[in-house]
Design a protein around this motif. Structure first.
Motif, mmCIF file in Angstrom:
data_model
loop_
_atom_site.group_PDB
_atom_site.id
_atom_site.type_symbol
_atom_site.label_atom_id
_atom_site.label_comp_id
_atom_site.label_asym_id
_atom_site.label_seq_id
_atom_site.Cartn_x
_atom_site.Cartn_y
_atom_site.Cartn_z
ATOM 1 N N VAL A 1 0.847 -1.200 0.000
ATOM 2 C CA VAL A 1 0.000 0.000 0.000
ATOM 3 C C VAL A 1 0.879 1.245 0.000
ATOM 4 O O VAL A 1 0.648 2.198 -0.756
ATOM 5 N N SER B 1 0.746 3.762 -3.155
ATOM 6 C CA SER B 1 0.212 5.119 -2.959
ATOM 7 C C SER B 1 1.296 6.167 -3.217
ATOM 8 O O SER B 1 1.002 7.251 -3.712
ATOM 9 N N ASN C 1 -2.855 10.809 -1.298
ATOM 10 C CA ASN C 1 -2.134 9.547 -1.460
ATOM 11 C C ASN C 1 -0.912 9.505 -0.553
ATOM 12 O O ASN C 1 -0.560 8.449 -0.021
ATOM 13 N N VAL D 1 -2.056 8.480 2.795
ATOM 14 C CA VAL D 1 -2.260 7.029 2.851
ATOM 15 C C VAL D 1 -0.919 6.319 3.001
ATOM 16 O O VAL D 1 -0.766 5.388 3.797
ATOM 17 N N SER D 2 0.066 6.790 2.235
ATOM 18 C CA SER D 2 1.390 6.187 2.311
ATOM 19 C C SER D 2 1.961 6.294 3.722
ATOM 20 O O SER D 2 2.503 5.320 4.274
ATOM 21 N N LEU E 1 0.288 6.608 6.492
ATOM 22 C CA LEU E 1 -0.467 5.733 7.391
ATOM 23 C C LEU E 1 0.014 4.297 7.253
ATOM 24 O O LEU E 1 0.134 3.573 8.249
ATOM 25 N N ALA E 2 0.304 3.884 6.010
ATOM 26 C CA ALA E 2 0.799 2.524 5.806
ATOM 27 C C ALA E 2 2.138 2.330 6.497
ATOM 28 O O ALA E 2 2.393 1.293 7.125
#
Lengths: 336, 163
Positions: free
Chosen positions: B11, B15, B31, B34-35, B37-38
């Motif tokens: 992910v 992202s 994005n 999101v990156s 968070l991953a």
């Protein structure tokens, strides 16, 4: 059947935990929806009028009727919006609020997640919550929404700074970020509200600002911004923003109870374990009603006044509280 | 656990690719969130929950919010996306690609030779240990960092002064 259960104790445990998690989720959503009724009735009481009293006993069915209505409304996406972001924003609003509830230790045996940095995860999720309103405001592609989104971002970023700092006094006293541990510490040493009174004041102010609830609801100030960030929203997407706000109030009440008012602990809990949940629920209800009373009684401040109050009063207050608590803790450690 | 580790890693990589190739600045920033968070998820799985939580609070919750805040106020639209399309020519890709290949070489070297398997994945580093290290062996770095932050604060105050 029983043999199978005995053969897979691990699986059964996770099954029971999952069911508990779903129960907590459903109860949270139902309480949040029911709080809309509570708010309207209490506002009615304090403003010397009735409020909703027609549907069902005491008007309790009003929430159900409203829900049915909102589910059948047309889910209109305006053609000028940024579609994906527009759809995701209300889901973030509601989803993150519910996710935060997973951290709340409800009773000694109930509670979804037990993380040893629970308080930090709470702050992290609260920090992400701002995206919902921000993206909702931006994606709507309208000036009122954008202004609402800008306001909420500036407000949340400012108030989150000292929301974290105001809680660090508790972390020092309890010696842990673990919410369950903090409740147990309070059961043994008395509620945090007494040693951490200034922290409590700063935290509650910050929490109201972060869930942008009256009197800090400037992002949706109807007198100047139409409906603020959710001007372009309708149907269930608006419903999710709306219920998300009430989930936020329930959450803030629960977290305040856990951090400052001893969570499930109370007279009689040691001998009668079943009293844990009634105590927790009662304390939460007091705070929820308190937030409604705040809405009923306080006018909305000007935007610059609100920002000044955050940076010039609450931030120094929580920093001094932090230093004072640290001094007391260190002195206690050396004296003992 | 290994499965979820690779899932979160995938992910993060995908992202990040969207961040680079995206033409809409706000979507690119999302994005990036999101990156981050991953990556925070990776920290949690490697037994460093404190680092993971701080990653979300500081990067995803504060720094990226300010990024989105500023980008939100720019009047974006079709023109910006066209401009972005014109700017992303093969010539622009060349220098960053060379640098990335150098980094990839280092990474592959570590992966292929086995590297040193770190104990991080087997022990949990909690907040207390982080504190002990910050105010023990890394005290000088912490002090220098706080001096830098103070200097930035004073500079920001000066820039934001009414006169």
């Amino acid at each position: 059947m029983l043999d199978w259960f005995n053969a897979h104790p691990h699986l059964v445990d996770s099954l029971i935990e999952s069911v508990k998690a779903i129960v907590v989720l459903l109860v949270t959503v139902v309480v949040a929806a029911w709080m809309i009724w509570l708010e309207r009735r209490l506002l009615g009481l304090w403003q010397d009028r009735y409020g909703p009293n027609r549907v069902g006993p005491f008007g309790l069915g009003q929430v159900i009727a409203d829900m049915i209505k909102i589910f059948f409304k047309e889910d209109w996406i305006p053609p000028f919006v940024d579609k994906l972001t527009f759809i995701v924003a209300p889901a973030i609003a509601m989803g993150l609020m519910l996710l935060m509830f997973a951290l709340v230790p409800v009773t000694p045996t109930w509670g979804v997640a037990h993380i040893n940095v629970g308080l930090l995860v709470f702050l992290a999720l609260a920090g992400l919550e701002v995206y919902a309103v921000m993206l909702g405001g931006w994606a709507s592609n309208s000036k009122y929404s954008l202004l609402g989104g800008l306001r909420v971002t500036a407000q949340t970023v400012s108030y989150e700074v000292f929301m974290g700092i105001s809680l660090m006094g508790i972390v020092m006293l309890a010696g842990s970020f673990d919410l369950r541990h903090i409740v147990e510490y309070q059961a043994a040493n008395g509620w945090n509200i007494i040693p951490q009174f200034f922290g409590f004041c700063a935290f509650v102010t910050a929490a109201i600002a972060v869930v942008h609830r009256t009197p800090f609801d400037l992002p949706e100030a109807e007198s100047e911004l139409a409906a603020g960030f959710h001007t372009e929203y309708s149907g269930m997407k608006f419903g999710m923003f709306f219920v998300g706000e009430y989930v936020g109030i329930v959450l803030v009440s629960a977290i305040t109870t856990v951090l400052f008012f001893g969570g499930w602990s109370g007279p009689g809990v040691e001998s009668h374990a079943w009293l844990a949940f009634p105590w927790f629920a009662f304390k939460c209800l007091c705070f929820m009603s308190g937030f409604i009373l705040l809405r009923a009684s306080l006018p909305r401040p000007r935007y610059d006044q609100m920002m000044a109050a955050g940076w010039k009063v609450c931030l120094p207050l929580s920093l001094i509280n932090l230093l004072g608590t640290a001094a007391v803790v260190v002195a206690g450690a050396h004296g003992a | 656990m290994t499965f979820f580790f690779y899932l979160a890693a995938a992910v993060a990589v995908i992202s990040t690719l969207f961040v680079i190739f995206g033409r809409n600045p706000v979507h690119a920033l999302l994005n990036l969130v999101v990156s981050l968070l991953a990556v925070a998820g990776l920290f949690f799985m490697l037994g460093a929950p404190f680092a993971g939580a701080l990653e979300v609070i500081v990067y995803a919750g504060a720094i990226m919010v300010l990024f989105v805040f500023v980008v939100m106020m720019l009047n974006l639209g079709k023109e910006i996306e066209d401009q972005e399309r014109r700017w992303l020519t093969p010539k622009v890709w060349f220098a960053p690609a060379v640098l990335s290949v150098l980094l990839l070489g280092g990474l592959l070297d570590v992966l292929l030779t086995g590297g040193q398997t770190h104990a991080a994945a087997t022990t949990t580093i909690d907040a207390k240990q982080v504190g002990v290290h910050l105010f023990g062996p890394y005290l000088l770095a912490v002090e220098l960092g706080s001096m830098l932050l103070l200097a930035a604060l004073v500079a920001a105050y000066h820039l934001g002064r009414h006169d």
